[in-house]
Structures are given as C-alpha cells and as structure tokens.
Write an enzyme that holds these catalytic residues in place. Sequence first.
Site, mmCIF file in Angstrom:
data_model
loop_
_atom_site.group_PDB
_atom_site.id
_atom_site.type_symbol
_atom_site.label_atom_id
_atom_site.label_comp_id
_atom_site.label_asym_id
_atom_site.label_seq_id
_atom_site.Cartn_x
_atom_site.Cartn_y
_atom_site.Cartn_z
ATOM 1 N N ALA A 53 -6.486 -1.635 4.221
ATOM 2 C CA ALA A 53 -5.069 -0.447 4.302
ATOM 3 C C ALA A 53 -3.662 -0.720 3.825
ATOM 4 O O ALA A 53 -3.411 0.116 2.962
ATOM 5 C CB ALA A 53 -5.239 0.031 5.919
ATOM 6 N N ASP A 220 -7.887 0.361 9.926
ATOM 7 C CA ASP A 220 -7.644 1.034 8.841
ATOM 8 C C ASP A 220 -6.951 2.534 9.233
ATOM 9 O O ASP A 220 -6.372 3.004 8.132
ATOM 10 C CB ASP A 220 -8.873 1.273 8.309
ATOM 11 C CG ASP A 220 -9.240 0.180 7.371
ATOM 12 O OD1 ASP A 220 -10.030 -0.587 8.278
ATOM 13 O OD2 ASP A 220 -8.946 -0.182 6.524
#
Length: 320
Positions: A53, A220
């Site tokens: 991420a 994430d």
Amino acid sequence: MKIEGKDCRALWLENSIVKFIDQRKLPYKLEIFSAKTVDDVAFAIKDMVVRGAPAIGAAAVYGMALGKKDLQKTAEKLRATRPTAYDLFYAIEYMIEQITNGKDEFDAATKYVEDIVQRCKKIGEYGEKLIKNGMKILTHCNAGALATVDYGTALAPFRVAYRKGKDFFVYVDETRPRCQGLLTAWELHQEGIKHAVIADNAAGYFMKNGEIDLVITGADRIAKNGDFANKIGTYEKAVLAKENDIPFYVAAPVSTFDNSIEDGSKIIIEERGRSELAEINGKKVMPDWTTVKNPAFDVTPKAYVAGYITEEGIIKNKYV
Ligand code: MRU
C-alpha cells in the site's frame, strides 16, 4: 533497505523518470523498471512491479506529477489500477490538493515520499518495543521496504530491533499465489535477520507448538472501527493467533487509515486473474477446465487485533 551493503529504496525519481525495483523479478534478479509516463506508472502498479500500500501511494504521487497537465484524467487512470490499498487514493487526493494550490508537482511528490519513509521509521521505533530477546514472530506477505519505499511497516520494528542488537527469529508466510513472503525473506536476508519461510498453511502448526510469540502484519486499508484489509490469508492467521493466545499487531501509517468507511464490510476486495493460480513462472500447473477464484485480500475484524503500530505510537485495541 540494505542491498549488498548499500542503502536502497523500492522506488525513486531520477531525471523525471520513476525508477522501481522490479518486484516481479525478485528474489532471483535485481532489475530496475523505468516509468516515463503516467501509463508506465499505472502499468507498474497494476502488474505489481511495485506492491504494498504505501509504495503504491508513492508510485501514484510520481504518476500524478508526470500527468499534471491533465490532472483529472491522470487521477482516474491511477485510481483504476488497484482498488483495495487506501494509500493509492490518499496519495492521489494529496497531489490534487498540492497542485491545485500551486505547489511544484515534483517537489510535492518527493515530500510525500520522504514523509512516508520517516513515518515508517517511526513505526519501527514504536514497534521495536514489542520485540523481546528470544521472541519468535510471524509475519504475512511483504510489509517491508519494498512495500513502503523504505523501512517497511511490519518489518520496520524488526529492522530497528535488529540494529539495536536484539535476538529474535521471524517466521515468514510464503503468501501464495504471488509469494510476497519471498520478498520479505529477501529483505530479511539482506539485513541479516534470522528467519524461515513457511508454507501458508503451516502457521497453525507452529502456533500450537508454542513456536510463535507475536504476529505483526501490515495493512492495505483500515476502516474507522479498526477492521482492516490485508493480503489474503491474514484473517485466518489472526483467528489462529487469538485461539492460541498470541498477540496480533497491525503496523500502518496514517495513509492506510480510511476514516470514510465505518467498518471492513465496505472495503472493496480486488479479484486478480486466473493465471496467478493456474501458472507458476508461466508454466501451467492446473488443467484448463479448472475454475479458480483469486481474491487478493481479506478483511480481519478489529476483535482479533491487539493493537495498531502507527507513526504516532501504538494504539491498543480496547475490544481485545
Ligand atoms: O498485493 P500486494 O502485494 O500489493 O499486497 C501487499 C500487502 O497486502 C501487504 O500485506 C502489506 O501488508 C500491506 S502494505 C505494507
């Protein structure tokens, strides 16, 4: 991150070209992928040249800088690459704001990237306090420097603890189908941290045998209530950890916290293609008639999380 004694980052800017360590080639080959256009950056994100991420967010800020002339179109193109990691959307909004306010696009992008590196370093400094001598710690997927530009989120506490001379051992889930565990193993190997890769379905065995004292993963996207999405397989590790009384921590910077969604049920889970399961290194490992399902992430309810390691400190979960 250290590579053969040198400090290195997962991606950087060089003469208006975004350079990436090509994570599709690791751990066998260290190759650099050059992105000169927004399309190249979008491809790098979608095809997983760059993963994780915060690193996807860093790629996106440079992509936005390259596509400044048509900001909305660039934003749309980048948003369409991968749906789950919140950092991507956070980074795009940051760049829209900076450019609209007249800031130089490459300066703004570089500031974002430097900031993420410092945030990850802080995560390492706070998380390191959880690591005691002799501990055996499990991690899932890759939440290292490759996934975040430098230091990592889940791996940052390991780096800081190791550099302080602590003695511990890391169990690394292989993380099929894309084997991000090998990226983690590669990073730990470069750093000199003791570790072993285990099959994805082996964690319960090690937990039950008293071989794991702590679990740290990245995230994430973290919803307002603390539910979080992470690489597929994280949820079952969290359930097993609770069953075996092992604390489970999530490490993530502010750019992964999505306060616009109340809980994890609102997180969009990316479905990836058949070939990730049906082929290994381009070679078929399943007959053509097999149907596959390939969700790339799962959502772990907050009740399984002991705490969130952030750049502002460790937030203990009051629900555990
Ligand atoms: O599909 P990827 O490789 O981009 O996913 C990366 C992850 O899900 C990692 O688990 C990570 O913990 C989150 S980013 C530090």
